[in-house]
Enzyme design. Sequence first.
Site, PDB file in Angstrom:
ATOM      1  N   ASN A  10      -1.973   0.114   6.847  1.00 38.28           N
ATOM      2  CA  ASN A  10      -1.493  -1.169   7.379  1.00 38.28           C
ATOM      3  C   ASN A  10      -0.568  -1.907   6.394  1.00 38.28           C
ATOM      4  O   ASN A  10      -0.397  -3.108   6.457  1.00 38.28           O
ATOM      5  CB  ASN A  10      -2.661  -2.042   7.852  1.00 38.28           C
ATOM      6  CG  ASN A  10      -3.620  -2.406   6.731  1.00 38.28           C
ATOM      7  OD1 ASN A  10      -3.460  -1.958   5.604  1.00 38.28           O
ATOM      8  ND2 ASN A  10      -4.605  -3.223   7.037  1.00 38.28           N
ATOM      9  N   TYR A  40     -12.454  -2.090  -3.972  1.00 40.88           N
ATOM     10  CA  TYR A  40     -12.920  -2.337  -2.595  1.00 40.88           C
ATOM     11  C   TYR A  40     -14.441  -2.353  -2.500  1.00 40.88           C
ATOM     12  O   TYR A  40     -14.984  -2.111  -1.421  1.00 40.88           O
ATOM     13  CB  TYR A  40     -12.363  -1.266  -1.667  1.00 40.88           C
ATOM     14  CG  TYR A  40     -10.980  -1.546  -1.086  1.00 40.88           C
ATOM     15  CD1 TYR A  40     -10.667  -2.775  -0.503  1.00 40.88           C
ATOM     16  CD2 TYR A  40     -10.009  -0.546  -1.058  1.00 40.88           C
ATOM     17  CE1 TYR A  40      -9.418  -3.001   0.070  1.00 40.88           C
ATOM     18  CE2 TYR A  40      -8.755  -0.769  -0.488  1.00 40.88           C
ATOM     19  CZ  TYR A  40      -8.472  -2.009   0.073  1.00 40.88           C
ATOM     20  OH  TYR A  40      -7.253  -2.230   0.655  1.00 40.88           O
ATOM     21  N   LYS A  71       0.822  -1.217   0.000  1.00 41.04           N
ATOM     22  CA  LYS A  71       0.000   0.000   0.000  1.00 41.04           C
ATOM     23  C   LYS A  71       0.860   1.274   0.000  1.00 41.04           C
ATOM     24  O   LYS A  71       2.069   1.223   0.274  1.00 41.04           O
ATOM     25  CB  LYS A  71      -0.934  -0.030   1.219  1.00 41.04           C
ATOM     26  CG  LYS A  71      -1.981  -1.145   1.180  1.00 41.04           C
ATOM     27  CD  LYS A  71      -2.969  -0.979   2.322  1.00 41.04           C
ATOM     28  CE  LYS A  71      -3.999  -2.077   2.332  1.00 41.04           C
ATOM     29  NZ  LYS A  71      -5.042  -1.848   3.357  1.00 41.04           N
ATOM     30  N   GLU A 102      -9.670 -10.534  -7.723  1.00 38.83           N
ATOM     31  CA  GLU A 102      -8.712  -9.433  -7.530  1.00 38.83           C
ATOM     32  C   GLU A 102      -7.546  -9.525  -8.528  1.00 38.83           C
ATOM     33  O   GLU A 102      -7.060  -8.505  -9.014  1.00 38.83           O
ATOM     34  CB  GLU A 102      -8.193  -9.451  -6.084  1.00 38.83           C
ATOM     35  CG  GLU A 102      -9.280  -9.093  -5.085  1.00 38.83           C
ATOM     36  CD  GLU A 102      -8.799  -9.017  -3.647  1.00 38.83           C
ATOM     37  OE1 GLU A 102      -9.605  -8.640  -2.780  1.00 38.83           O
ATOM     38  OE2 GLU A 102      -7.622  -9.332  -3.371  1.00 38.83           O
ATOM     39  N   HIS A 133      -2.218  -5.390   1.592  1.00 41.04           N
ATOM     40  CA  HIS A 133      -3.536  -6.016   1.423  1.00 41.04           C
ATOM     41  C   HIS A 133      -3.298  -7.423   0.884  1.00 41.04           C
ATOM     42  O   HIS A 133      -2.387  -7.634   0.092  1.00 41.04           O
ATOM     43  CB  HIS A 133      -4.388  -5.234   0.407  1.00 41.04           C
ATOM     44  CG  HIS A 133      -5.590  -6.009  -0.062  1.00 41.04           C
ATOM     45  ND1 HIS A 133      -6.765  -6.042   0.656  1.00 41.04           N
ATOM     46  CD2 HIS A 133      -5.775  -6.819  -1.140  1.00 41.04           C
ATOM     47  CE1 HIS A 133      -7.629  -6.837   0.024  1.00 41.04           C
ATOM     48  NE2 HIS A 133      -7.054  -7.319  -1.068  1.00 41.04           N
TER      49      HIS A 133
END
Length: 136
Positions: free
Chosen positions: A115, A52, A12, A129, A118
């Site tokens: 975080n 998402y 990310k 995905e 993913h």
Amino acid sequence: MSEVEQTLSIIKPDAVERNLDQQIKSIFVKNGFKIIKEKKIKLEKNEAEQFYKVHQTKPFYNDLCEYLSSGPILVMVLEKKDAVLANRNLMGATDPKKAEEGTIRKSFGISIDKNSVHGSDSAENAKIEIEFFFKN
Ligand code: CMP
């Protein structure tokens, strides 16, 4: 029976921005994942919203999509036996504060939003995905 499968991993913006992508990639390789495909891209907000969309009813959806489209990300297809579960274990809990020692999110995550990584949450979503980022 366990079998070789693929999962989607995203490094990310918070991690790419801190130049952690090579270090995180080497953690995947050390843990037996093959990096089958990879590309560094920057998403538009509407693309993050599409990616998402399973979270579209969640209160954090808008911030999440703003964030994922805020800077470059490194997207990878990882392959290993039981890759989906193995990657989830290696990433650790969604909230870095709750992640176990030695996991990627514990080591590098800043907050539940930032975080660092993913990973697909099921084999079915992994296919969706992977197709999203690596059509053709
Ligand atoms: P990720 O695995 O990319 O999937 C959805 C993301 O939403 C998650 O990581 C978090 O970064 C983010 N998020 C923000 N708030 C929450 C929350 N309360 N619960 C779960 N995920 C959250």
